[in-house]
Design a protein around this motif. Structure first.
Motif: not given
Length: 683
Positions: A576-605
């Protein structure tokens, strides 16, 4: 403690069912405030009420719960005093106010409640005192001594110079030919006075304040043998004109008069109802730029919105305002009406120059500043009150000003000033085109946007809407403040400059030299078609440096094995499309491989699997690309995790060996074997 329990019970009863606080009929707001004052004062004896007095004045108020804790009235500090509740008096040597006041006629009761001046003027007339002392049933709204003293000298002189006509009529206007207690004083009702059956206007507000022709009721329900006395803080006079008639006769409303006539609101303002008109004076209109004023006056819809923004849905006397209130206008906006000492404020500004001009259908307050609603403004005017002035200057320099001040239905995506803290781009063809893509060809409301919606810009681009749990984004830019909806355009305040998509994910990667090794890997793994077709992808794109950072043997092995390479690359692509402004604290994003990616945003990074993203939000027509400087490893491929599994297995074997050792001395000789096995598996 007992007082606290009683107050808590009262608060709970009010919250659950205001009509069920005590057995019997529902109590009026005034009675509830009086009850609260009784509870606060009962520690000082029976029938004692707590009263708040504004420091430096003679103004006193029975206290409600909020005022009790804030200790302020109209922003001014108060002190608490304890007095006999209405209808009771002290007894020497006893605590509190145990005795009910003796009943006497209306005339005598005036002296008891502190209206001796009313008694004095009653004596001067030939007819009124015998009436007040005789049989019957009456109500008198008796001005306090201070109320009489505050009358202008010329008004008072005209009354006392003709006591049997002017003074008698004035006093009779304060009287009603029957007994009326506070529980009968309903908001917006009228009572028929004893002077030519003229109406007296009653307003009973939720905060417990009751007004009589906008005079505040100070002490209520003082019973007499032939009626009841209510003490008020002003001398009241008859009301004969409606709001429209007052507008027509006052010179200071010349511009307002013309505006009302042009809008067609005069019919409403001369009809039945109870309104508050915040009436702009000629001076208020003169403060507005002539171009803006002429535009509004020439636009019937904008003019009507402007005038409706000055009309409250109910009559609001100044005396009823003891703290900030949010009041709705006929236009649908909310005004913050408050007070500071004796001054009324609108949206925090002391712009009311004359208050409580009573009409038969409401009340008028003169204001010296026009309250222009957003719905009557151009995009330029909306932006002038927002934190987007830098962006507006860019639109103006780029020659797009006519779009922002005209009658096109548009939505402006204006980045915050903070976005340009490092400077603004030069105005060239690229910038002009970029700015045109910040203007949507429709007047939108953010609450009606939906995920996946496409919006067409003046620049011809199609922008996508992304709805996340805590944010609403258009491409890479997210809405940072509430909409401002103007006459023709709507202003969306955005958190960054929007970058429209420029080709597919593969187009983006091929067009950037940093990704030449990634492009080659994608082609080798057979994923080119996937990243070229329509879809919704989030790609964490390793740079050439990321691939070079791999150990040479591992890189060669990976690039030589198409199946494993495809598995690794799919782990870099979210479904799915996840832009940086939609992350919040932590998002677990499912990859095409099947496992999940942990995407986070802290101090604008932005980070993925705790690794920082070098550059986020490169938009593509089928997704978004985030630049990373390392190659991500799926959980099953991570050396650390494989080592952890081996170590756990070895530890279990070692535990079993230890147990066996305790059972047999021979096992001691085997312990070094297990230790070597553990060391080998760790490496």
């Amino acid at each position: 403690m007992a007082l606290f329990v009683q107050l808590l019970a009262l608060a709970l009863a009010l919250a659950l069912d205001p009509a069920a606080t005590l057995a019997g009929p529902a109590k009026s707001p005034y009675q509830l405030v009086l009850q609260h004052s009784r509870l606060r004062g009962r520690q000082h004896g029976p029938n004692v009420c707590a009263v708040q007095k504004v420091i430096g004045t003679n103004k006193k108020y029975f206290t409600n719960c909020k005022q009790w804790y804030q200790r302020k009235i109209c922003g001014k500090s108060t002190v608490i005093s304890y007095e006999c509740c209405p209808g009771y008096e002290k007894v020497p040597g006893e605590k509190g106010c145990p005795a009910a006041l003796p009943l006497s006629n209306l005339y005598e009761t005036l002296g008891v409640v502190g209206s001796t001046t009313t008694q004095l003027y009653t004596d001067r007339t030939e007819k009124l005192r015998p009436e007040m002392e005789g049989p019957g049933s009456f109500t008198i709204f008796a001005p306090s001594n201070e109320a009489w003293a505050s009358l202008p000298a010329e008004v008072l002189d005209s009354l006392v110079s003709n006591v049997n006509i002017e003074l008698l009529n004035a006093l009779r206007y304060h009287m009603v030919g029957r007994r009326v207690l506070t529980d009968e004083l309903k908001h917006g009702m009228t009572l028929t006075s004893m002077y030519q059956n003229s109406d007296i206007q009653i307003h009973h507000y939720p905060n417990g304040i009751v007004t009589v022709n906008c005079a505040r009721l100070l002490k209520a329900d003082h019973h007499a043998t032939n009626g009841v006395v209510h003490l008020i803080d002003k001398v009241i006079s008859t009301v004969t004109n409606n709001i429209q008639q007052i507008i027509e006769i006052e010179d200071t409303f010349e511009t307002l008069r013309a505006a009302v006539a042009a809008s067609g609101l005069n019919t409403m303002l001369e009809g039945n109802g109870q309104y508050t008109l915040l009436a702009p004076t000629n001076e208020a209109f003169e403060k507005i730029p002539s171009e803006t004023l002429n535009r509004i006056l020439g636009d019937p819809e904008a003019l009507r919105d402007l005038l409706n923004n000055h009309i409250l849905k109910s009559a609001m006397c100044a005396e009823a305002i003891v703290a900030g209130l949010s009041l709705e206008t006929l236009e649908g906006t909310t005004l913050e009406v408050g007070c500071s000492g004796d001054m009324l404020t609108i949206n925090g500004k002391a712009i009311i120059s004359n208050k409580d001009i009573l009409a038969t259908n409401g009340v008028i307050h003169y204001i010296d500043e026009l309250l222009i609603p957003d719905s009557a403004k151009t995009l330029f005017e909306l932006a002038a009150e927002s934190d987007v002035s830098t962006a507006i200057d860019l639109f103006r320099q780029a020659g797009l000003g006519t779009h922002l001040s005209g009658s096109e239905r548009l939505t402006l995506l204006a980045p915050l000033n903070s976005v340009f803290k490092d400077g603004t781009p030069p105005i060239d063809a690229h910038t002009r085109n970029l700015l045109r893509n910040h203007i949507i060809k429709d007047q939108l409301a953010s609450k009606y946007l939906y995920h996946g919606q496409t919006l067409e810009t003046l620049g011809g681009k199609k922008l996508r809407v992304f709805v996340y749990r805590n944010s609403l984004c258009i491409e890479n830019s997210c809405i940072a403040a509430h909409d401002k909806r103007g006459r023709y355009g709507t202003l969306f305040t955005m958190d960054r400059v929007l970058t429209p998509p420029m080709g597919t994910v593969m187009d983006v990667l091929k067009g950037d030299n940093r990704f030449s090794m990634l492009v080659a890997a994608i082609q080798s793994a057979g994923l080119t078609e996937t990243l070229n077709r329509e879809g919704v992808y989030t790609v964490f794109a390793p740079t050439n440096e990321a691939f070079r950072a791999l150990p040479p043997r591992e890189r060669s092995r990976l690039l030589g094995d198409a199946k494993e390479l495809a598995n690794i690359l799919k782990y870099h692509v979210g479904d799915e499309i996840l832009v940086s402004g939609g992350i919040g604290a932590l998002v677990r994003l499912k990859s095409l491989q099947g496992d999940k990616l942990e995407v986070s945003l802290k101090n604008n990074v932005v980070s993925v699997n705790k690794e920082p993203v070098a550059e986020p939000d490169i938009m593509a027509t089928n997704g978004v690309v985030h630049v990373i400087t390392n190659v991500l490893q799926p959980p099953a491929n991570r050396p650390q995790e494989r080592g952890d599994e081996l170590a756990d297995s070895a530890l279990e074997i070692f535990k079993q060996a230890s147990a066996f050792s305790r059972a047999s001395q021979r096992s001691v000789r085997l312990a070094p074997v297990y230790q070597r096995l553990l060391e080998r598996m760790k490496h």
